[in-house]
Design a protein around this motif. Structure first.
Motif, short mmCIF file in Angstrom:
data_model
loop_
_atom_site.label_atom_id
_atom_site.label_comp_id
_atom_site.label_asym_id
_atom_site.label_seq_id
_atom_site.Cartn_x
_atom_site.Cartn_y
_atom_site.Cartn_z
N ILE A 1 0.81 -1.31 0.00
CA ILE A 1 0.01 -0.14 -0.13
C ILE A 1 0.67 1.03 0.05
N ALA A 2 1.92 1.35 0.66
CA ALA A 2 2.84 2.41 0.60
C ALA A 2 3.44 2.82 -0.70
N ASP A 3 3.65 1.55 -1.59
CA ASP A 3 4.33 1.80 -3.03
C ASP A 3 3.08 2.33 -3.73
N PHE A 4 1.67 2.08 -3.64
CA PHE A 4 0.80 2.66 -4.46
C PHE A 4 0.57 4.05 -3.94
N ALA A 5 0.75 4.32 -2.67
CA ALA A 5 0.56 5.73 -2.26
C ALA A 5 1.56 6.72 -2.62
N ASN A 6 2.70 6.25 -2.85
CA ASN A 6 3.90 6.87 -3.20
C ASN A 6 3.65 7.19 -4.71
N ASP A 7 3.27 6.15 -5.47
CA ASP A 7 2.98 6.32 -6.95
C ASP A 7 1.82 7.50 -7.06
N LEU A 8 0.84 7.13 -6.40
CA LEU A 8 -0.29 8.41 -6.63
C LEU A 8 0.39 9.71 -6.12
N VAL A 9 1.03 9.75 -5.23
CA VAL A 9 1.46 11.28 -4.76
C VAL A 9 2.56 11.56 -5.93
N GLN A 10 3.47 10.97 -6.46
CA GLN A 10 4.26 11.30 -7.63
C GLN A 10 3.45 11.70 -8.89
N GLU A 11 2.42 11.01 -9.22
CA GLU A 11 1.49 11.26 -10.23
C GLU A 11 0.81 12.66 -10.17
N ARG A 12 0.34 12.93 -8.91
CA ARG A 12 -0.27 14.29 -8.64
C ARG A 12 0.82 15.45 -8.68
N ILE A 13 2.03 15.10 -8.00
CA ILE A 13 3.02 16.09 -8.33
C ILE A 13 3.38 16.53 -9.83
N ASP A 14 3.34 15.28 -10.57
CA ASP A 14 4.02 15.33 -11.96
C ASP A 14 2.65 16.32 -12.74
N LEU A 15 1.43 16.05 -12.37
CA LEU A 15 0.33 16.78 -13.08
C LEU A 15 0.41 18.16 -12.45
N ALA A 16 0.69 18.44 -11.22
CA ALA A 16 0.85 19.88 -10.88
C ALA A 16 1.96 20.65 -11.60
N LEU A 17 2.85 19.80 -11.77
CA LEU A 17 4.06 20.55 -12.14
C LEU A 17 3.99 20.71 -13.82
N ALA A 18 3.09 19.94 -14.50
CA ALA A 18 2.75 19.70 -15.88
C ALA A 18 1.97 21.10 -16.09
N ALA A 19 0.93 21.39 -15.15
CA ALA A 19 -0.11 22.36 -15.24
C ALA A 19 0.57 23.83 -15.15
N ARG A 20 1.55 23.76 -14.08
CA ARG A 20 2.38 24.97 -13.89
C ARG A 20 3.05 25.58 -15.24
#
Length: 72
Positions: free
Chosen positions: A4-23
């Motif tokens: 579950i920690a790996d899945f959580a890390n993947d989700l957080v990384q995906e959201r960070i990537d999306l936020a940076l792409a939007a910026r």
């Protein structure tokens, strides 16, 4: 095997990537050559360092000082 920690890390990384792409996708506005407050020329170094600046350093500092008084 992923836990579950790996899945959580993947989700957080995906959201960070999306936020940076939007910026990065936001339009970049050119800096003005003259200050909107006092009308003096904004130095080239400031215009290059602060993309989209509209005030000279002195007016920006004054604007930020006034803003902090009313922010409370």
């Amino acid at each position: 095997m992923a836990d579950i920690a790996d899945f959580a890390n993947d989700l957080v990384q995906e959201r960070i990537d999306l936020a940076l792409a939007a910026r990065k996708a936001q339009p970049v506005f050119a800096s003005l050559e003259l200050c909107v407050d006092c009308g003096s020329a904004i130095p080239l170094a400031r215009r290059l360092a602060v993309t989209g600046c509209t005030r000279c350093a002195a007016c920006q500092q004054l604007n930020e000082q006034v803003g902090t008084r009313y922010a409370r």
